[in-house]
Design a protein around this motif. Structure first.
Motif, PDB file in Angstrom:
ATOM      1  N   GLU A  49     -15.294   7.757  -0.476  1.00 28.97           N
ATOM      2  CA  GLU A  49     -14.800   6.870  -1.398  1.00 28.97           C
ATOM      3  C   GLU A  49     -13.420   6.546  -1.259  1.00 28.97           C
ATOM      4  OE1 GLU A  49     -17.093   8.586  -5.536  1.00 28.97           O
ATOM      5  OE2 GLU A  49     -15.462   9.704  -4.535  1.00 28.97           O
ATOM      6  N   ILE A  50     -12.715   7.068  -0.352  1.00 30.13           N
ATOM      7  CA  ILE A  50     -11.185   6.776  -0.326  1.00 30.13           C
ATOM      8  C   ILE A  50     -11.078   5.308   0.138  1.00 30.13           C
ATOM      9  CG2 ILE A  50      -9.296   7.193   1.209  1.00 30.13           C
ATOM     10  CD1 ILE A  50      -9.960  10.158   1.010  1.00 30.13           C
ATOM     11  N   GLU A  51     -12.022   4.811   0.953  1.00 30.74           N
ATOM     12  CA  GLU A  51     -12.052   3.405   1.479  1.00 30.74           C
ATOM     13  C   GLU A  51     -12.056   2.472   0.301  1.00 30.74           C
ATOM     14  OE1 GLU A  51     -16.328   2.358   2.814  1.00 30.74           O
ATOM     15  OE2 GLU A  51     -15.220   3.523   4.212  1.00 30.74           O
ATOM     16  N   THR A  52     -12.673   2.740  -0.716  1.00 27.23           N
ATOM     17  CA  THR A  52     -12.573   1.848  -2.037  1.00 27.23           C
ATOM     18  C   THR A  52     -11.221   1.785  -2.547  1.00 27.23           C
ATOM     19  OG1 THR A  52     -13.265   3.720  -3.410  1.00 27.23           O
ATOM     20  CG2 THR A  52     -15.093   2.388  -2.470  1.00 27.23           C
ATOM     21  N   CYS A  53     -10.319   2.671  -2.428  1.00 28.05           N
ATOM     22  CA  CYS A  53      -8.817   2.703  -2.811  1.00 28.05           C
ATOM     23  C   CYS A  53      -8.189   1.844  -2.208  1.00 28.05           C
ATOM     24  CB  CYS A  53      -8.536   4.125  -3.060  1.00 28.05           C
ATOM     25  SG  CYS A  53      -9.310   5.017  -4.149  1.00 28.05           S
TER      26      CYS A  53
END
Length: 139
Positions: A49-53
């Motif tokens: 999910e880090i890439e959505t941040c």
């Protein structure tokens, strides 16, 4: 004024900065510019999910209160006590808490808060959703 904000979108910390998805990050920075301290009650992003941040928060008065990794909605609804009880005790220093709603944890904030005013930020159109809902499953 000290405000806390709960939203079930994930957050991550990278290089000493807090990061959110851009659509929420800009909103958070605008709130932070108007208050003394802004506490973010948010779930930590998992690796995938880090890439959505993709937005770095600019406010220096933003404090992240980690609710752990985000679990399925049913899990948060059943085990709300484990997620909220200790964390909300820290929020007694706040003047108000904004809770995004609907969300699985929204109905339980009032159980653990004494002092702060609880404000619900209602999103979506329930009437439109009820008219156009295509899925008649339990959910």
């Amino acid at each position: 004024m000290k405000i806390a904000f709960y939203y079930h979108v994930v957050i991550c910390e990278a290089d000493g900065s807090l990061k959110l998805p851009g659509y929420l990050g800009v909103f958070i920075d605008s709130i932070a510019a108007e208050v003394d301290e802004l506490y973010l009650l948010m779930h930590e992003a998992k690796k995938q999910e880090i890439e959505t941040c993709d937005y770095v928060l600019k406010g220096t008065n933003i404090i992240w209160i980690n609710l752990g990794t985000k679990t399925p909605a049913w899990h948060r609804a059943i085990f709300y006590r484990k997620i909220l009880k200790k964390v909300l005790a820290k929020m007694e220093v706040c003047d108000a808490i904004i809770v995004r709603s609907p969300t699985p944890l929204a109905p339980y904030f009032h159980k653990y808060l004494m002092k702060p005013v609880l404000w619900f930020m209602i999103v979506g159109d329930y009437v439109e959703g009820a008219i156009n809902r295509g899925n008649l499953s339990f959910r």
